[in-house]
Design a protein around this motif. Structure first.
Motif: not given
Length: 340
Positions: A226-227, A229-236, A251-254, A258-259
């Motif tokens: 999901t988007e 999870s990518g946002a949470a990883a980027a925040a970390e 995946n692409d949504r993640c 992140l981006l």
């Protein structure tokens, strides 16, 4: 005063009308509309043109009642994943090619896979095409005892079902090779958790890093497809002093989440951090995203899923088969040389 009858409704065109207009037999028209080979391309075109001129449409429900078989393929999917939706689009022409119809069953937050499968079977689905459900081998075998089951995009062990998937270890391995070729050494991976193929993608990352002598640099951040999870990883990542120079998302949504969060945090992509996704979905191909991503051949996967069902149903194949496709890396502007 007598009421004048209203104008009689227009008579619905029949198959006999189409046959008369096209100058062929009714049997031949029926054969063409049922997708049975035999008629020439020219005759088929003439019949279709006559049907179009008359406004004739086959009564699918009546055809199904007259048959001993429904020729329905039940498809279990989730509308939350871009891959599933693209797969469904490619599945329709593949099913039509083999003379089958699709019955869709979506899993949602309020509708689990058991309910969806029960409904698909209620519509007399002759085989089931499953896109990454949580059913284990025992449950899949129980289901396969009543209808052929084709699992898509997930490795399933000890189950007597057919599988159509991509070699996800190889796909993520290609992403690591690409980044190492750009000089990256601090490459991390956002895990897909319990999602389909997440284990294989994580394994592919770890093996590829080790093959380049970077086993000590392996770092996996827990996540999902999901988007958020990518946002949470980027925040970390933004809190780290020693940031990675590249990230491979589950995946692409993640990758999209992140981006967005990295850029909002002042990180330049790819100058500061390169980002790779997986699936090469429409999200990756958007001009303002332009994401480097591992491409799965969705069209071929759909064709193989229907082929597997057709072999089971029309050719009485009983042995299980596994179709494994090789992915390819599509390089775009989200990846570049490692910063000095």
């Amino acid at each position: 005063m007598a009421v004048q009858p209203s104008q009689a409704p227009l008579k619905r065109p029949t198959m006999a009308d189409v046959a008369e207009r096209a100058g062929v037999s009714r049997t031949l028209v029926s054969t063409i509309f049922r997708g049975i080979p035999g008629a020439s391309a020219k005759t088929r075109e003439r019949v279709m043109k006559a049907a179009d001129e008359l406004g004739y449409r086959p009564d699918v429900a009546a055809q199904m009642l007259r048959r001993t078989r429904s020729r329905n393929l039940g498809v279990l999917f989730t509308s939350r994943h871009a891959f599933d939706l693209e797969f469904i689009e490619e599945l329709y022409p593949a099913a039509e090619k083999y003379g089958y119809h699709l019955v869709l069953g979506a899993m949602t937050a309020t509708r689990d896979e058991y309910k969806a499968v029960e409904e698909l079977l209620g519509y007399h689905s002759e085989a089931l095409i499953l896109l990454g459900p949580d059913l284990d081998a025992k449950q899949l075998n129980a289901l396969a005892a009543s209808v052929p089951v084709i699992e898509v995009a997930r490795v399933v062990k000890r189950a007597k079902i057919d599988v159509v998937r991509t070699d996800d270890e190889s796909g993520v391995g290609q992403a690591v090779d690409h980044l190492v070729g750009f000089g990256h050494r601090r490459i991390i991976h956002i895990d897909g958790g319990h999602m389909p193929s997440a284990t294989e993608r994580r394994t592919g990352y770890e093996k590829a890093m080790a093959s380049h002598g970077l086993a000590d640099n392996v770092k996996v951040i827990p996540g999902d497809y999901t988007e958020e999870s990518g946002a949470a990883a980027a925040a970390e990542i933004l809190t780290w002093g020693d940031r990675p120079t590249a990230v491979i998302a589950g995946n692409d949504r993640c990758a999209l989440g992140l981006l967005d969060t990295l850029r909002r945090g002042g990180v330049r992509v790819p100058e500061d951090i390169s980002v790779v996704g997986y699936d090469d979905s429409r999200l990756a191909r958007l001009s303002f995203v332009d994401l480097t991503s591992v491409r799965q051949d969705v069209r071929r996967m759909a064709e193989l899923a229907v082929l597997a069902a057709s072999q089971r149903l029309d050719e009485n194949r009983t042995e299980t088969q596994s179709f494994v496709l090789e992915p390819t890396l599509t390089v775009r502007t989200s990846t570049g040389p490692a910063p000095a």
